[in-house]
Design an enzyme around this catalytic site. Structure first.
Site, PDB file in Angstrom:
ATOM      1  N   SER A 291       0.828  -1.207   0.000  1.00 35.59           N
ATOM      2  CA  SER A 291       0.000   0.000   0.000  1.00 35.59           C
ATOM      3  C   SER A 291       0.867   1.263   0.000  1.00 35.59           C
ATOM      4  CB  SER A 291      -0.940  -0.062   1.204  1.00 35.59           C
ATOM      5  OG  SER A 291      -2.035   0.746   0.972  1.00 35.59           O
ATOM      6  N   HIS A 433      -7.695  -5.487  -0.402  1.00 37.09           N
ATOM      7  CA  HIS A 433      -6.460  -4.792  -0.090  1.00 37.09           C
ATOM      8  C   HIS A 433      -5.766  -5.460   1.111  1.00 37.09           C
ATOM      9  CE1 HIS A 433      -4.067  -1.166  -0.405  1.00 37.09           C
ATOM     10  NE2 HIS A 433      -4.184  -0.951   0.896  1.00 37.09           N
TER      11      HIS A 433
HETATM   12  C1  GTR Z   1      -5.308   4.745   1.508  1.00 35.25           C
HETATM   13  C2  GTR Z   1      -4.659   5.539   0.423  1.00 35.25           C
HETATM   14  C3  GTR Z   1      -3.949   4.618  -0.513  1.00 35.25           C
HETATM   15  C4  GTR Z   1      -3.141   3.563   0.184  1.00 35.25           C
HETATM   16  C5  GTR Z   1      -3.713   3.144   1.518  1.00 35.25           C
HETATM   17  C6  GTR Z   1      -2.753   2.511   2.502  1.00 35.25           C
HETATM   18  O1  GTR Z   1      -6.104   5.487   2.344  1.00 35.25           O
HETATM   19  O2  GTR Z   1      -5.662   6.259  -0.231  1.00 35.25           O
HETATM   20  O3  GTR Z   1      -3.178   5.367  -1.418  1.00 35.25           O
HETATM   21  O4  GTR Z   1      -1.822   3.904   0.290  1.00 35.25           O
HETATM   22  O5  GTR Z   1      -4.274   4.176   2.219  1.00 35.25           O
HETATM   23  O6  GTR Z   1      -1.587   2.833   2.585  1.00 35.25           O
HETATM   24  O7  GTR Z   1      -3.237   1.689   3.269  1.00 35.25           O
END
Ligand code: GTR
Length: 457
Positions: A291, A433
């Site tokens: 992420s 995710h």
């Molecule tokens: C989210 C962000 C993403 C991603 C994520 C993370 O809120 O919008 O770009 O990086 O966080 O790091 O978990």
């Protein structure tokens, strides 16, 4: 038809059938290539009207050519890439996206080992913990590296290095891991008043299959990203920024480093340490991140060629996903939610992606000819899986120019069909995710293939 031919025909029919069954329920067959699950697209499009989740609504765009210099001249051979174009692209990313960090490692930086146990995890591992004092002063900023080395493998070990989100003590329940005393984002289990409590020990262990990694012969090194720079916007007053920032007339420059660049810089400081530790094979360090830390891993790998393999897990916008597609998270969205992640100049491209002199395929290309792996998740449309795949695809010509097989496919593979033919790996797995055991398996398979091939130290 001979009996052998008949048998082969039957086997191939069966093969096709099992292929089809694997993709069932995802909305995309593995034989056809991934497509965003339709129900999810509809649900997200309803919930977040201003964000695009519909493939047909991706604007027409033209990507900058990684093999053309800014003055339009062609990059026709490996030497031109190496000597002229690579540096030019790196400089464009510094100026417009991630910002500029100190060029050299800090003078006076010290490494202080404060833990060594050769019988950790029931004898499976040697555990080390090392504090890196960036300025050499105990009062200055510092980061703790937690290292597990596989006892079954003769040193020096091939090593995965990964920044973690919750403190080193969250990756495993091992009670000897120092409980982080750094600032934490609130929300996670075992965090009170922005500090970790004992309740957070081992909290995130599902994302770090430590025993599996060790059993496959790899060492694991991890660092809490907030040690380097706490992840909130405070005008760059904490972490490493105030210590190393070069102010111009008392102000930060529009290309001064943001938080992602600081975290990436911290990863390079970990490699500085590895160079002093005979248990770690400094020529076989794999940097992995998930992420926002996947974005960080990519920028770390681009800046510092000491990383032998670079892996981005679900990194999305500002990571592996093409900005120009405006699918899921956009440049404007990310700069608004996280104004401290990138340099100030990046905000000029809010809603104006076509003006960017780079796109993220060029970031992937900066790893060439080193192996790079990008991974997406089926339900993680915020990170734009197709945009992540396309960045790999459009980085491929650089690998080929350097005489290395790159991605080797031109269409997105189906779900759970990793592409690992060349130096660019890619997969999209089922689920959302996250960094999963499945992802780790692919990364270790990829590392097995590529690290063994590197010259002996
Ligand atoms: C989210 C962000 C993403 C991603 C994520 C993370 O809120 O919008 O770009 O990086 O966080 O790091 O978990």
């Amino acid at each position: 038809m001979t009996r052998r031919k008949l048998l082969m025909t039957w086997l191939s029919i069966l093969g096709v059938l099992s292929f089809r069954m694997d993709g069932y329920g995802s909305g995309s067959g593995p034989d056809k290539g991934w497509k965003a699950p339709r129900e999810l697209v509809e649900k997200l499009a309803k919930r977040r009207g201003q964000i695009n989740y519909v493939e047909e609504k991706v604007p027409k765009y033209t990507l900058p050519d990684p093999l053309a210099m800014s003055d339009g001249s062609k990059v026709g051979d490996a030497a031109a890439w190496r000597v002229r174009r690579r540096g030019e692209i790196l400089e464009l990313f510094r100026t417009h996206v991630y910002g500029r960090s100190p060029v050299r490692r800090p003078q006076g930086m010290t490494f202080n080992a404060f833990d060594l146990d050769r019988t950790a995890l029931g004898g499976l591992a040697t555990r080390k913990q090392v504090q890196v004092n960036f300025t050499g002063s105990k009062d200055g900023p510092s980061m703790d590296i937690l290292i597990y080395l596989p006892n079954a493998v003769k040193a020096p070990a091939h090593t995965f290095v990964i920044l973690n989100f919750g403190g080193n003590h969250t990756i495993h329940a091992d009670p000897a891991i120092k409980l982080s005393t750094s600032w934490m984002r609130s929300g996670g289990k075992g965090v009170a008043d922005h500090r970790a409590t004992e309740d957070s020990r081992g909290r995130d262990s599902r994302s770090y299959p430590v025993e599996e990694i060790l059993k496959r012969g790899y060492a694991l090194a991890t660092i809490y990203y907030g040690d380097i720079d706490p992840d909130f916007h405070d005008g760059f007053k904490n972490g490493v920024h105030p210590v190393f920032d070069k102010l111009v007339d008392g102000k930060r420059a529009p290309d001064a480093w943001g938080a992602i660049c600081a975290w990436a810089w911290g990863l390079s400081r970990a490699v500085d340490y590895f160079e002093t530790d005979g248990d770690i094979d400094q020529r076989r360090v794999v940097v992995l991140g998930h992420s926002r830390l996947g974005k960080t891993a990519l920028w770390a790998g681009a800046r510092d060629e000491r990383f032998a393999i670079v892996i981005s897990n679900n990194s999305g916008c500002g990571g592996a996903a093409l900005s120009r597609r405006q699918f899921g998270e956009t440049v404007e969205r990310i700069n608004t939610s996280f104004p401290h992640w990138f340099c100030e100049n990046f905000k000029r491209y809010n809603g104006n992606e076509d003006a960017l002199p780079v796109d993220q395929h060029m970031l992937v290309a900066l790893m060439a000819p080193r192996p790079v792996y990008v991974a997406s998740a089926d339900a993680d449309l915020w990170a734009d899986p197709r945009g992540e795949f396309l960045a790999c695809k459009h980085a491929d010509p650089v690998y080929r120019l350097l005489g290395v097989a790159g991605l080797g496919v031109t269409e997105m593979p189906g779900l759970n069909r990793p592409v690992q033919n060349g130096a660019i790996g890619y997969h999209i797995r089922s689920g959302g995710h996250g960094l999963t055991a499945y992802d780790w398996q692919q990364y270790m398979d990829f590392a097995d293939k590529h690290l063994a091939a590197r010259d002996k130290p």
